[in-house]
Each structure stands twice: as structure tokens, then as C-alpha cells.
Design an enzyme around this catalytic site. Sequence first.
Site, PDB file in Angstrom:
ATOM      1  N   TYR A  16       1.195  -1.496   0.047  1.00  0.00           N
ATOM      2  CA  TYR A  16       0.470   0.233  -0.050  1.00  0.00           C
ATOM      3  C   TYR A  16       0.942   1.482   0.015  1.00  0.00           C
ATOM      4  O   TYR A  16       0.437   2.460  -0.025  1.00  0.00           O
ATOM      5  CB  TYR A  16      -1.325   0.213   1.637  1.00  0.00           C
ATOM      6  CG  TYR A  16      -1.857  -1.344   1.752  1.00  0.00           C
ATOM      7  CD1 TYR A  16      -2.646  -0.522   0.234  1.00  0.00           C
ATOM      8  CD2 TYR A  16      -1.536  -2.173   2.413  1.00  0.00           C
ATOM      9  CE1 TYR A  16      -3.813  -2.106   0.668  1.00  0.00           C
ATOM     10  CE2 TYR A  16      -3.033  -3.464   2.002  1.00  0.00           C
ATOM     11  CZ  TYR A  16      -3.894  -2.879   1.893  1.00  0.00           C
ATOM     12  OH  TYR A  16      -4.477  -4.023   1.046  1.00  0.00           O
ATOM     13  N   TYR A  65      -5.141  -0.285  10.037  1.00  0.00           N
ATOM     14  CA  TYR A  65      -5.362  -0.259   8.565  1.00  0.00           C
ATOM     15  C   TYR A  65      -6.700   1.080   8.668  1.00  0.00           C
ATOM     16  O   TYR A  65      -7.596   1.172   9.638  1.00  0.00           O
ATOM     17  CB  TYR A  65      -6.563  -1.931   7.731  1.00  0.00           C
ATOM     18  CG  TYR A  65      -5.335  -2.626   8.064  1.00  0.00           C
ATOM     19  CD1 TYR A  65      -4.342  -2.446   6.319  1.00  0.00           C
ATOM     20  CD2 TYR A  65      -5.246  -3.375   8.984  1.00  0.00           C
ATOM     21  CE1 TYR A  65      -3.713  -3.849   6.107  1.00  0.00           C
ATOM     22  CE2 TYR A  65      -3.908  -4.324   7.972  1.00  0.00           C
ATOM     23  CZ  TYR A  65      -3.378  -4.340   7.318  1.00  0.00           C
ATOM     24  OH  TYR A  65      -2.124  -5.316   7.464  1.00  0.00           O
ATOM     25  N   ASN A  67      -9.610   1.162   7.791  1.00  0.00           N
ATOM     26  CA  ASN A  67     -11.283   1.066   7.969  1.00  0.00           C
ATOM     27  C   ASN A  67     -11.452   1.662   9.598  1.00  0.00           C
ATOM     28  O   ASN A  67     -12.276   0.937   9.943  1.00  0.00           O
ATOM     29  CB  ASN A  67     -11.673   0.162   7.137  1.00  0.00           C
ATOM     30  CG  ASN A  67     -11.872  -0.119   6.023  1.00  0.00           C
ATOM     31  OD1 ASN A  67     -12.198   1.127   5.457  1.00  0.00           O
ATOM     32  ND2 ASN A  67     -12.434  -0.796   5.219  1.00  0.00           N
ATOM     33  N   ASP A  92      -7.750  11.435   1.876  1.00  0.00           N
ATOM     34  CA  ASP A  92      -7.605  11.146   0.529  1.00  0.00           C
ATOM     35  C   ASP A  92      -8.279  11.946  -0.150  1.00  0.00           C
ATOM     36  O   ASP A  92      -9.225  11.279   1.107  1.00  0.00           O
ATOM     37  CB  ASP A  92      -6.759   9.852  -0.368  1.00  0.00           C
ATOM     38  CG  ASP A  92      -8.114   8.916   0.139  1.00  0.00           C
ATOM     39  OD1 ASP A  92      -7.947   8.360   1.090  1.00  0.00           O
ATOM     40  OD2 ASP A  92      -8.440   8.090  -0.878  1.00  0.00           O
ATOM     41  N   ASN A 113     -14.246   5.215   4.150  1.00  0.00           N
ATOM     42  CA  ASN A 113     -14.500   4.529   5.251  1.00  0.00           C
ATOM     43  C   ASN A 113     -14.192   4.775   6.414  1.00  0.00           C
ATOM     44  O   ASN A 113     -13.575   4.588   7.614  1.00  0.00           O
ATOM     45  CB  ASN A 113     -14.410   3.050   4.756  1.00  0.00           C
ATOM     46  CG  ASN A 113     -15.258   2.549   4.205  1.00  0.00           C
ATOM     47  OD1 ASN A 113     -16.169   3.336   4.896  1.00  0.00           O
ATOM     48  ND2 ASN A 113     -14.904   1.442   3.375  1.00  0.00           N
TER      49      ASN A 113
END
Length: 188
Positions: A16, A65, A67, A92, A113
Amino acid sequence: MKKFLVVGLGNIGSQYENTRHNIGFKVLDHLAAQEGLTFETRKLGDMTTYKYKGRTFLLLKPSTYMNLSGKAVRYWMQLEKIAPENLLVITDDLNLPFGTIRVKTKGSDGGHNGLKDIQAQLGSNVYNRFRFGVGADFEKGRQVDYVLGEWNADEEAKMKERLDRSVALIKSFGTAGLANTMNTFNNT
């Protein structure tokens, strides 16, 4: 000494690292590199401390992470006794053209999310967001692939200037205040 929590949203893992969704991590990494700071793994994320003009900035890259970012935000706000107005979340934003910067004090999660979880964990949609435009150059139904995709050559060529501008925004947030920062940086 006035204290701020600046949270860069992203996902952990090398796959990522250079994706659009990880712009929050990228901004904080850029600031750390400029100032010779090193992140260390702490509870729920990687953190470093930046002192500037009598202010302390706690820079957090959650390890939960995207979410589940709210858990880390809430934990560090409580532990460090950070007032909600001294929180800045870098994320973002598909609704803004690449590199466009916007700061907001409240609003909806816009389908993001990470912001949705922060809002749920804080029990409020009133917190400062630094939205970094990633554009929306994707076909219908390909949103996930786009945000988890890497920057294109044109974006990479413009990235350093946009990251320098982002670092200036963070410093302004802590020293000049939110209203001045919004007036200076929004739509740039």
C-alpha cells in the site's frame, strides 16, 4: 506547550506504500524526512513527535488499517489529552482534483471508510480534516482499484511540491490557527 495530534490515514504494508489511499502516511513521512524525525511503533500506530515554534505535534500513522482508524485516533486523543480542535486528520479525497488541498472543520464522511470510523469512535463529525485531492480518473465501479493504485508519472512529478505545501499547512495549523490556515491553503 500547546499539543496537536496530526493523523495521516493509510494502510500498513509495503503493497500500500505508494498508493493514493496512503497520502496521509506520505505527508507525515515527508515532514519526518524534512525534520530528521523517526517513527517508532507504539500502541495502534507508528508515532513521532515534532516540536515547532513552541508547539508539539504528535504525528500518528495508525496501524489499524484505514477502516478502523478511529480506534487509534480516540486512544491517542484520550491518552495525550488532545482537544478535538487540536486534531487534524489527513485523508485522500476523490472529489478533488489531484493535489488540491482543502481543510474543513466538520462534515460528512463522504463515503470514506476511515473518516466514517473516526466519526463513529469520536461520536462527532466535528473535527479538522485535511483533504488531499487524488482525482477521480477511474471507470464506474473501479473506485477501489483507483485509490489502491499507485500514482501515475504526472502525479509523481508534481508530488514533492504538493508534499512541501502539505507540510507548510500542518505547521500553519499549529501556529497560525485553523481560520488562517483555511484562508491560506484552501483551493491551492
